[in-house]
Design an enzyme around this catalytic site. Structure first.
Site, mmCIF file in Angstrom:
data_model
loop_
_atom_site.group_PDB
_atom_site.id
_atom_site.type_symbol
_atom_site.label_atom_id
_atom_site.label_comp_id
_atom_site.label_asym_id
_atom_site.label_seq_id
_atom_site.Cartn_x
_atom_site.Cartn_y
_atom_site.Cartn_z
ATOM 1 N N ASN A 1 28.657 -84.913 43.346
ATOM 2 C CA ASN A 1 28.544 -83.723 42.504
ATOM 3 C C ASN A 1 29.327 -82.612 43.208
ATOM 4 O OD1 ASN A 1 27.802 -81.490 41.051
ATOM 5 N ND2 ASN A 1 25.595 -81.857 41.166
ATOM 6 N N ARG B 1 29.591 -86.393 38.710
ATOM 7 C CA ARG B 1 29.041 -85.504 37.699
ATOM 8 C C ARG B 1 30.158 -84.571 37.236
ATOM 9 N NH1 ARG B 1 26.030 -79.900 38.449
ATOM 10 N NH2 ARG B 1 25.510 -79.564 36.273
ATOM 11 N N HIS C 1 23.079 -79.814 31.085
ATOM 12 C CA HIS C 1 21.917 -80.505 31.677
ATOM 13 C C HIS C 1 21.592 -81.791 30.908
ATOM 14 C CE1 HIS C 1 20.453 -76.229 32.920
ATOM 15 N NE2 HIS C 1 21.083 -76.778 33.958
ATOM 16 N N GLY D 1 15.401 -74.488 36.062
ATOM 17 C CA GLY D 1 15.665 -74.352 37.495
ATOM 18 C C GLY D 1 16.344 -73.016 37.675
ATOM 19 N N ASN D 2 17.359 -72.998 38.509
ATOM 20 C CA ASN D 2 18.143 -71.789 38.657
ATOM 21 C C ASN D 2 18.835 -71.445 37.339
ATOM 22 O OD1 ASN D 2 18.909 -69.677 40.103
ATOM 23 N ND2 ASN D 2 20.359 -70.788 41.400
ATOM 24 N N GLY D 3 19.481 -72.473 36.749
ATOM 25 C CA GLY D 3 19.903 -72.377 35.346
ATOM 26 C C GLY D 3 18.792 -73.010 34.529
ATOM 27 N N ARG E 1 21.560 -65.444 35.139
ATOM 28 C CA ARG E 1 22.246 -65.358 33.835
ATOM 29 C C ARG E 1 21.342 -64.691 32.803
ATOM 30 N NH1 ARG E 1 23.609 -71.520 33.773
ATOM 31 N NH2 ARG E 1 24.544 -71.597 35.839
ATOM 32 N N GLU F 1 9.081 -78.116 37.616
ATOM 33 C CA GLU F 1 8.330 -79.083 38.424
ATOM 34 C C GLU F 1 7.344 -78.406 39.375
ATOM 35 O OE1 GLU F 1 11.163 -81.742 40.380
ATOM 36 O OE2 GLU F 1 12.314 -81.811 38.519
ATOM 37 N N GLU G 1 19.013 -86.595 38.029
ATOM 38 C CA GLU G 1 20.333 -86.704 37.397
ATOM 39 C C GLU G 1 21.220 -87.698 38.141
ATOM 40 O OE1 GLU G 1 19.943 -82.371 37.599
ATOM 41 O OE2 GLU G 1 21.309 -82.298 35.899
#
Ligand code: AMP
Length: 405
Positions: free
Chosen positions: A7, A91, A180, A210-212, A241, A334, A385
């Site tokens: 990734n 990814r 995602h 998550g963060n995004g 964001r 989570e 992922e």
């Protein structure tokens, strides 16, 4: 078959090495600060000692070479030889409309990914650097690309088109793509498995926060709507964001503050969301700590975040005319007991009923947090992922091997 999953970001490279006979992770790690001084390689062999190595890593080709050296290191390595790696899975963030699933890397696939640079200027060039670096280091090993957007290619036109002149879609493919996808796909499959019910019978809302963050409405096992759009900026309020806002805010602020396109883009992507409202942090742990301490800006940031998330769940229940399962996943989903609790207690009109004790359990296993009386199953499922990437890579390389033999 041993598969290396990569990734690549613009200055980082995450990796996991899988043995696909058991789907075991043999080692994983992260190279950070590529192209800066004091690059760091953190390597974690499964069951072994974690190691950090600081050196000069100027670009991704060197980063992958260092990773390969570490994988065969006599003390910290997990392989006898690099030749044991039989495939690499990458990814890739944006697959546009061209990629409706994962693909073997060919010249044509690479050209297509390059054509998509326009749509994902921050992400796809970095992914491409990862692919080129792996090809240079492992020229005879098949490479596979797995896209964040592919799972959402099943969305109907009414969900993916924006209500703007059609010519913009025809000329530039301006539409909702969603991201995602590997995570939404993975947790929806896991949810059906966990409940021991056919995926096709379930209306699922997956919350990858998550963060995004993005939500997906899944019917018949297919994405029918998702909250991120042309780019990962649309939808939920996120760490840094903005998520949804009136598009007229952009020209208004540009005009008033004399901002360039890059400046306004940076404001909306990097200086908005939880960070902007709390004035403290983009990390949900800091926000909930601030809220617990009675700090008003953190409290407001939390309330906006929860309110917007809940409104999206409501809209996807409306989109599917019901919901059987809500899944929480990713860093916040989570781990944050309080986010799950506050969202769910405000969904009682849907028949959602969450058990406080079950919600407070910490585990890396998929679990149910709703009561036996709840009309909607509420699950927490850790995403994976990398495993989806490894599985797709394994499948495509096996298919290619069998057609070649
Ligand atoms: P991800 O992008 O999925 O890696 O998620 C990262 C984010 O998860 C962090 O920025 C935090 O906001 C959030 N997070 C991680 N652990 C916790 C926790 N224990 N409680 C609340 N939020 C958490």
């Amino acid at each position: 078959m041993k598969i290396l999953v990569i990734n690549a970001g613009s200055s980082s490279l995450k990796y996991q090495l899988y043995d696909m006979t058991t789907e075991a992770v043999l080692a994983k790690g992260l190279v950070e600060r590529i192209g800066m001084d004091s690059s760091i390689l953190n390597h974690e062999p499964t069951g072994g000692q974690e190691i950090s190595e600081v050196s000069e890593i100027l670009e991704h080709t060197t980063a992958i070479r260092k990773v390969l050296d570490m994988l065969v290191h006599k003390e910290h390595g997990v392989l006898q030889s690099v030749d044991e790696i039989q495939a690499v899975g990458h990814r890739v963030v944006h697959g546009g409309e061209a990629f409706k699933g994962s693909a073997i890397v060919t010249q044509e696939a690479k050209s297509e990914i390059r054509r998509l640079f326009d749509l994902a200027p921050l992400h796809n060039p970095a992914c491409m650097m990862g692919i080129s670096a792996a090809e240079i280091n492992m020229p005879n090993v098949p490479q596979v690309v797995v896209f964040d957007t592919a799972f959402h290619q099943t969305m109907p036109e009414k969900a993916y088109l924006y209500a703007i002149p059609r010519v913009l879609y025809k000329k530039y493919r301006v539409r909702r793509y969603g991201f995602h996808g590997t995570s939404h796909y993975y947790v929806s499959q896991k949810a059906a498995e966990f409940l021991n019910r056919p995926l096709e019978d379930l209306k699922i809302i997956t919350c990858h926060i998550g963060n995004g963050g993005s939500l997906t409405a899944i019917q018949n096992g297919e994405s029918v709507d998702t909250s991120m759009g042309l780019t990962p900026l649309e939808g939920l309020m996120m760490g840094t964001r903005s998520g949804d806002l009136d598009p007229a805010v952009v020209p208004f602020v540009m005009n008033k503050e004399d901002l360039t396109i890059n400046e306004v883009n940076s404001m909306l992507n990097k200086h908005s969301g939880l960070l902007a409202i709390s004035g403290v942090s983009s990390d949900m742990r800091d926000i909930t700590d601030g809220m617990a301490a009675g700090e008003p800006n953190s409290t407001l940031a939390f309330e906006m975040y929860e309110y917007r998330l809940r409104k999206y769940i409501g809209s996807y229940a409306a989109a599917m005319n019901g919901v059987d399962v809500i899944v929480f996943t990713a860093g916040v989903g989570e781990n944050s007991v309080v986010v799950r609790q506050r969202v769910c207690e405000n969904l009682s009109y849907l028949g959602v009923d969450v058990d406080e004790a079950l919600n407070a359990v910490r585990s890396r296993e998929p679990r149910r947090i709703s009561t036996a009386n709840s009309k909607v199953e509420v699950l927490v499922i850790p995403t994976n992922e990398e495993l989806v990437i490894a599985r797709d890579t394994f499948r495509l390389v096996q298919e290619q091997n069998s057609t070649n033999s």
